[in-house]
Scaffold this motif. Structure first.
Motif, mmCIF file in Angstrom:
data_model
loop_
_atom_site.group_PDB
_atom_site.id
_atom_site.type_symbol
_atom_site.label_atom_id
_atom_site.label_comp_id
_atom_site.label_asym_id
_atom_site.label_seq_id
_atom_site.Cartn_x
_atom_site.Cartn_y
_atom_site.Cartn_z
ATOM 1 N N SER A 239 4.378 5.626 -1.013
ATOM 2 C CA SER A 239 5.292 5.565 -0.065
ATOM 3 C C SER A 239 6.059 7.026 0.092
ATOM 4 C CB SER A 239 5.404 3.929 0.016
ATOM 5 O OG SER A 239 7.274 4.664 -1.211
ATOM 6 N N GLN A 243 3.566 7.603 3.582
ATOM 7 C CA GLN A 243 4.862 7.189 4.076
ATOM 8 C C GLN A 243 3.925 5.386 4.771
ATOM 9 O OE1 GLN A 243 8.234 8.964 5.087
ATOM 10 N NE2 GLN A 243 7.444 11.074 4.834
ATOM 11 N N ARG A 247 5.765 3.146 3.144
ATOM 12 C CA ARG A 247 6.935 3.014 3.552
ATOM 13 C C ARG A 247 7.758 1.839 3.805
ATOM 14 N NH1 ARG A 247 9.082 7.381 6.268
ATOM 15 N NH2 ARG A 247 10.293 5.960 7.534
ATOM 16 N N GLY A 278 12.709 5.988 -0.051
ATOM 17 C CA GLY A 278 12.873 7.542 -0.869
ATOM 18 C C GLY A 278 13.179 8.502 -0.714
ATOM 19 N N VAL A 430 8.359 12.530 2.193
ATOM 20 C CA VAL A 430 9.784 11.715 2.548
ATOM 21 C C VAL A 430 11.260 12.031 2.379
ATOM 22 C CG1 VAL A 430 10.304 9.939 0.912
ATOM 23 C CG2 VAL A 430 10.693 9.067 2.803
#
Ligand code: NAP
Length: 484
Positions: A239, A243, A247, A278, A430
């Motif tokens: 994530s 992403q 995410r 994140g 991120v």
């Protein structure tokens, strides 16, 4: 050889180096006991936010953890036990602070000045950790406050918070642990929140005795569980780096957690992060939001200034308080030893970091600093798993180099190429794209803190010492300087 720091990294390095035949080890630490961050952070509620199973050393498995997320005192006492089990006491020099260390070409050795006299060592290992020196933000009026004020990492047990009005500055990993712990006893708690964090359910639980006995009786099961825990954590990395859907899934879980725990829509709005999950460290808690719902807890916008009797928030509202708790993080950009360690050309590590945007080869070695190894150095931090795994990988890497008795200095070109590749990988994460500023980044926006891959990928990279990236030579005048 000299290890600075008797926390997880320093202790693990000493064990592995001795196993590899390095016997002249001294471990220097300014504290009165071992434990590093787990000795220094004694604020109420302090606990690991990664499963306890990953807060043990591979060489010292610990079936005894009482909870899924062990508390600070249990982790500190684990480290004490490790020192005892492995008989490391004779290596320890506690209450000894390194004030200066300089590489001398004349004898190919580090000349280390400490508060208890000099040490000469062929190898210097910095095991001081990256989250060590408390950061107090530069806030107008800070010095005017007449009541007690303390940082979470320098908790003063003499300050009794019962019945007191307390301001907590910050809403990071330390704050979300300390607030629920102090709120029931304090008269009032004002939480000064500049940026709301993403908070996921923690689901802590006691580890049943039968399970602890099983792990103690069957070490392979214990090892398997540690391995399984580390793989399970790697999923969260997706994530941060890929992403997309990963995410979105995480954000959905966190939003549901917030909705379930905070029925008040206005408070919920104020607690909803405005950046991608994140980008800053994702926090785990089941009791943070309920603590904020208490009648004696107020969530105020960030801190504007301090007065002699209270704090003024970003809306200009003054809150009269008796005590201020600074939960404002650490001086990540000023690592503890950096301005005290001077390399081959007379440049300090802090100066080298200022020149090279705080980077190191594989997070461990820096050109111009022969036989210096930095544990938990630049870009070895994690947003998703235990840094103990990263230190262990770094130790696997440096042990053969140290045991060789040679002088090793990483080639500047190799370091640059490594860092360029690392920065390319970080660019799409991120942490760089999530719309926030975090302690992961320096003033130029470079992510100086995190490793952009899995702990397993890091361990693979660190499995063997790549001598080709180093300028290597025999030490002048023998193989080893006894650290004395
Ligand atoms: P942190 O994550 O850096 O949080 C600092 C907090 O202080 C942030 O909320 C920040 O707000 C706030 N702040 C800073 N300056 C401020 C100002 N001038 N006015 C208002 N607020 C201000 O520090 P931390 O909570 O000590 O955690 C640091 C790291 O330590 C964590 O990310 C984690 O890696 C580690 N840690 C681990 C554990 C564990 O369980 N293993 C526990 C605690 C800490 P902004 O977000 O707006 O900057």
């Amino acid at each position: 050889m000299c290890i600075v720091g008797a926390g997880f990294s320093g202790i693990a390095a000493a064990i592995d180096l001795r196993r590899a035949g390095v016997t002249d080890i001294v471990i220097v630490d300014r504290g009165t006991s071992v434990g590093g961050a787990w000795r220094d952070n004694t604020y109420p509620g302090c606990a690991c936010d990664v499963q306890s199973r990953l807060y043990e050393l591979d060489v010292a498995p610990w079936p005894e953890w009482s909870r899924k997320f062990a508390g600070q005192e249990e982790i500190r006492s684990y480290l004490e036990s490790v020192v005892e089990i492995f008989g490391l006491e004779p290596m320890l020099r506690l209450e000894t602070e390194v004030t200066h260390a300089e590489w001398h070409e004349a004898d190919d050795a580090w000349h280390v000045e400490t508060t208890r006299g000099p040490i000469v060592a062929d190898v210097l290992i910095s095991a001081c950790g990256g989250l060590t020196e408390p950061l107090y933000p530069d806030i107008p009026g800070k010095a005017d406050f007449t009541g007690p004020a303390m940082h979470t990492a320098r908790w003063d047990r003499a300050v009794d918070l019962r019945g007191k009005r307390v301001a907590v500055v910050g809403t990071g990993a330390s704050a979300i642990q300390v607030i629920p712990a102090i709120a029931p006893d304090a008269a009032e708690v004002v939480v000064l929140q500049r940026t709301p964090p993403w908070v996921m359910p923690r689901r802590d639980r006691a580890v049943p005795q039968w399970y602890r006995s099983l792990l103690a009786t069957l070490p392979p099961v214990q090892r398997a569980m540690r391995g399984a825990s580390s793989w399970a954590r790697e999923i969260q990395l997706l994530s941060f780096t890929w992403q997309g859907a990963f995410r979105a899934m995480g954000e959905r879980i966190a939003r549901r957690h917030l909705e379930a725990q905070v029925p008040d829509p206005d408070l919920r709005r104020r607690l909803t992060p405005g950046y991608a999950m994140g980008c800053k460290r994702v926090l785990l808690s089941d009791d943070y939001y309920p603590a904020l719902m208490r009648d004696n807890v107020t969530v105020a916008p960030g801190l504007e200034r301090v007065t002699s009797t209270g704090v003024v928030d970003a809306d200009g509202v003054e809150h009269a308080v008796d005590v201020i708790v600074w939960a404002t993080g650490f001086k990540v950009l000023e690592p503890p030893l950096a301005d005290r360690v001077v390399g081959r050309d007379g440049e300090s590590l802090a100066q080298a970091f200022a020149r090279n945007d705080m980077s190191a080869y594989k997070g461990t070695t820096v050109a111009g600093f022969p036989n210096l190894y930095i544990l938990q150095g630049p870009n070895t931090g994690l947003g998703h798993s235990s840094v103990v795994l990263m230190s262990e990988a770094q130790i696997d890497y440096l042990v053969p180099a140290v045991a060789s008795g040679l002088v090793m200095e990483v080639d500047a070109m190799a370091q640059r190429a490594y860092v360029e590749d690392l920065d390319r990988r970080l660019a799409t994460t991120v942490w760089q794209q999530g719309g926030c500023r975090s302690w992961y980044q320096n003033g130029h926006g470079r992510n100086v803190a995190l490793w952009p891959g899995s702990t397993h990928a890091f361990a693979r990279m660190m499995r063997s010492f790549d001598r080709g990236a180093y300028r290597t030579r025999r030490r002048k005048g023998g193989t080893r300087v006894p650290a004395a």
